[in-house]
Design an enzyme around this catalytic site. Structure first.
Site, mmCIF file in Angstrom:
data_model
loop_
_atom_site.group_PDB
_atom_site.id
_atom_site.type_symbol
_atom_site.label_atom_id
_atom_site.label_comp_id
_atom_site.label_asym_id
_atom_site.label_seq_id
_atom_site.Cartn_x
_atom_site.Cartn_y
_atom_site.Cartn_z
ATOM 1 N N CYS A 87 0.857 -1.189 0.000
ATOM 2 C CA CYS A 87 0.000 0.000 0.000
ATOM 3 C C CYS A 87 0.888 1.231 0.000
ATOM 4 O O CYS A 87 1.923 1.275 0.659
ATOM 5 C CB CYS A 87 -0.993 -0.010 1.152
ATOM 6 S SG CYS A 87 -0.392 0.707 2.683
ATOM 7 N N GLU A 88 0.464 2.215 -0.783
ATOM 8 C CA GLU A 88 1.327 3.381 -0.946
ATOM 9 C C GLU A 88 1.269 4.310 0.257
ATOM 10 O O GLU A 88 2.071 5.227 0.363
ATOM 11 C CB GLU A 88 0.976 4.139 -2.227
ATOM 12 C CG GLU A 88 -0.364 4.825 -2.224
ATOM 13 C CD GLU A 88 -0.646 5.516 -3.558
ATOM 14 O OE1 GLU A 88 0.001 5.169 -4.556
ATOM 15 O OE2 GLU A 88 -1.519 6.390 -3.572
ATOM 16 N N HIS A 89 0.318 4.075 1.170
ATOM 17 C CA HIS A 89 0.224 4.962 2.329
ATOM 18 C C HIS A 89 1.187 4.559 3.450
ATOM 19 O O HIS A 89 1.738 5.407 4.129
ATOM 20 C CB HIS A 89 -1.208 4.961 2.875
ATOM 21 C CG HIS A 89 -2.212 5.388 1.853
ATOM 22 N ND1 HIS A 89 -3.249 4.584 1.435
ATOM 23 C CD2 HIS A 89 -2.305 6.516 1.134
ATOM 24 C CE1 HIS A 89 -3.953 5.213 0.519
ATOM 25 N NE2 HIS A 89 -3.408 6.378 0.305
ATOM 26 N N HIS A 90 1.334 3.250 3.647
ATOM 27 C CA HIS A 90 2.168 2.779 4.763
ATOM 28 C C HIS A 90 3.322 1.893 4.303
ATOM 29 O O HIS A 90 4.137 1.467 5.112
ATOM 30 C CB HIS A 90 1.317 1.979 5.761
ATOM 31 C CG HIS A 90 0.141 2.743 6.302
ATOM 32 N ND1 HIS A 90 -1.107 2.662 5.744
ATOM 33 C CD2 HIS A 90 0.044 3.606 7.339
ATOM 34 C CE1 HIS A 90 -1.943 3.452 6.422
ATOM 35 N NE2 HIS A 90 -1.270 4.027 7.393
ATOM 36 N N GLN A 128 -5.494 -0.353 -4.020
ATOM 37 C CA GLN A 128 -6.165 -1.473 -4.677
ATOM 38 C C GLN A 128 -7.015 -1.006 -5.875
ATOM 39 O O GLN A 128 -7.108 -1.692 -6.893
ATOM 40 C CB GLN A 128 -7.022 -2.210 -3.643
ATOM 41 C CG GLN A 128 -7.573 -3.526 -4.168
ATOM 42 C CD GLN A 128 -8.353 -4.274 -3.100
ATOM 43 O OE1 GLN A 128 -7.992 -4.246 -1.927
ATOM 44 N NE2 GLN A 128 -9.415 -4.946 -3.507
ATOM 45 N N HIS A 156 -5.490 -5.993 3.821
ATOM 46 C CA HIS A 156 -4.462 -4.965 3.937
ATOM 47 C C HIS A 156 -3.797 -5.037 5.308
ATOM 48 O O HIS A 156 -4.461 -4.845 6.330
ATOM 49 C CB HIS A 156 -5.091 -3.584 3.727
ATOM 50 C CG HIS A 156 -5.545 -3.350 2.318
ATOM 51 N ND1 HIS A 156 -4.972 -2.404 1.493
ATOM 52 C CD2 HIS A 156 -6.499 -3.969 1.572
ATOM 53 C CE1 HIS A 156 -5.564 -2.441 0.309
ATOM 54 N NE2 HIS A 156 -6.499 -3.372 0.335
ATOM 55 N N CYS A 158 -1.967 -2.992 6.707
ATOM 56 C CA CYS A 158 -2.031 -1.724 7.458
ATOM 57 C C CYS A 158 -3.329 -1.596 8.231
ATOM 58 O O CYS A 158 -3.423 -0.791 9.162
ATOM 59 C CB CYS A 158 -1.812 -0.512 6.542
ATOM 60 S SG CYS A 158 -3.115 -0.268 5.335
HETATM 61 N N1 GTP Z 1 -8.740 3.432 -0.816
HETATM 62 C C1 GTP Z 1 -7.670 2.769 -0.341
HETATM 63 N N2 GTP Z 1 -7.214 3.069 0.882
HETATM 64 C C2 GTP Z 1 -6.156 2.382 1.334
HETATM 65 C C3 GTP Z 1 -5.528 1.372 0.603
HETATM 66 N N3 GTP Z 1 -4.518 0.868 1.354
HETATM 67 C C4 GTP Z 1 -4.534 1.568 2.518
HETATM 68 N N4 GTP Z 1 -5.530 2.475 2.515
HETATM 69 C C5 GTP Z 1 -5.992 3.473 3.510
HETATM 70 O O1 GTP Z 1 -5.283 4.669 3.400
HETATM 71 C C6 GTP Z 1 -5.705 5.488 4.476
HETATM 72 C C7 GTP Z 1 -4.634 6.459 4.888
HETATM 73 O O2 GTP Z 1 -5.259 7.261 5.841
HETATM 74 P P1 GTP Z 1 -4.504 8.266 6.834
HETATM 75 O O3 GTP Z 1 -5.524 8.785 7.817
HETATM 76 O O4 GTP Z 1 -3.732 9.257 6.032
HETATM 77 O O5 GTP Z 1 -3.446 7.317 7.531
HETATM 78 P P2 GTP Z 1 -3.447 6.733 9.011
HETATM 79 O O6 GTP Z 1 -3.498 7.835 9.999
HETATM 80 O O7 GTP Z 1 -2.272 5.797 9.105
HETATM 81 O O8 GTP Z 1 -4.837 5.952 9.034
HETATM 82 P P3 GTP Z 1 -5.268 4.626 9.797
HETATM 83 O O9 GTP Z 1 -4.872 3.476 8.921
HETATM 84 O O10 GTP Z 1 -6.774 4.736 9.895
HETATM 85 O O11 GTP Z 1 -4.574 4.606 11.122
HETATM 86 C C8 GTP Z 1 -6.162 4.512 5.551
HETATM 87 O O12 GTP Z 1 -7.539 4.685 5.714
HETATM 88 C C9 GTP Z 1 -5.842 3.123 4.946
HETATM 89 O O13 GTP Z 1 -6.774 2.139 5.359
HETATM 90 C C10 GTP Z 1 -6.051 1.087 -0.690
HETATM 91 O O14 GTP Z 1 -5.568 0.219 -1.429
HETATM 92 N N5 GTP Z 1 -7.115 1.807 -1.108
HETATM 93 ZN ZN ZN Z 2 -1.816 1.272 4.149
#
Ligand code: GTP
Ligand code: ZN
Length: 198
Positions: A87-90, A128, A156, A158
């Site tokens: 996942c590109e966020h974490h 995704q 996921h 994360c």
């Molecule tokens: N739409 C989507 N979201 C994703 C995917 N993989 C991870 N995420 C979400 O990306 C979001 C990033 O949100 P942020 O609030 O910036 O990050 P965060 O504070 O680490 O959020 P939490 O995971 O809720 O603790 C989270 O809600 C993750 O669940 C994906 O493939 N698609």
């Molecule tokens: Zn993530």
């Protein structure tokens, strides 16, 4: 040959990423000189490059390399294609299965090429939804079939290991083009893969 072998990593890049992993490991409070961790920065560097090798690969070229003229006009489905992405966020893994169907329009494609292009797009930093659309668009634009459908179901890490900590949630994404925009065709596909959808 569009595939990169493990040994073929660029030495300079591998070394740079290795140094950065050394810093990360130290910053989390570990000792990079202890025996078990001595080679870890290099291993992690190679592992990360393996998991993101999709940037160097051309999915359309892979499909084009095995397209065959054929007058088969029925649905072709390859289901349960396992996938591992980040996942590109974490930068934590998400993993699951892809199900792909297409209806040929004069050409079929070598079956193995469908899982191969899943890997090309999965081995990147992804969400995704985009992964689903990239696979869909690549097949649609390259093979130009009468229709194409992609469903991905994934878990996921994360959301499992950290954050909201939900172990059983599964995310499903889908995309449909051409004939699969018609409800009967779409339903036939969904029925044929439904044994695998939880
Ligand atoms: N739409 C989507 N979201 C994703 C995917 N993989 C991870 N995420 C979400 O990306 C979001 C990033 O949100 P942020 O609030 O910036 O990050 P965060 O504070 O680490 O959020 P939490 O995971 O809720 O603790 C989270 O809600 C993750 O669940 C994906 O493939 N698609
Ligand atoms: Zn993530």
């Amino acid at each position: 040959m569009p595939y990169k072998h493990y040994e073929e990593y660029n030495l300079e890049t591998t070394d740079r990423i290795k140094t950065q992993y050394e810093n990360i490991i130290q910053d989390i409070g570990e000792d990079t000189s202890r025996e078990g961790l001595q080679k870890t920065p290099e291993r992690a560097s190679k592992a990360m490059q393996f998991l993101t090798q999709g940037y160097d690969l051309d999915a359309a070229e892979i499909l084009k390399s095995a397209m065959f003229k054929e007058s088969y006009n029925e649905m072709v489905i390859v289901k349960n294609i396992e996938l591992y992405s980040l996942c590109e966020h974490h930068m934590l893994p998400f993993f699951g299965k892809a199900h792909i169907a297409y209806i040929p329009n004069g050409h079929i494609v070598g079956l193995s090429k469908l899982p191969r292009i899943v890997d090309v797009f999965a081995r990147r930093l992804q969400v995704q939804e985009r992964l689903t659309k990239q696979i869909l668009d690549c097949i649609n634009d390259t093979l130009k079939p009468q229709g194409v459908a992609v469903v991905i179901e994934a878990s996921h890490m994360c959301m499992m290991m950290r954050g909201v900590q939900k172990q059983n949630s599964v995310t499903t994404t889908s995309g449909f083009r051409g004939q699969f925009e018609k409800i009967e065709t779409r339903n036939e596909f969904l029925k044929l893969i439904s044994a695998d959808l939880s």
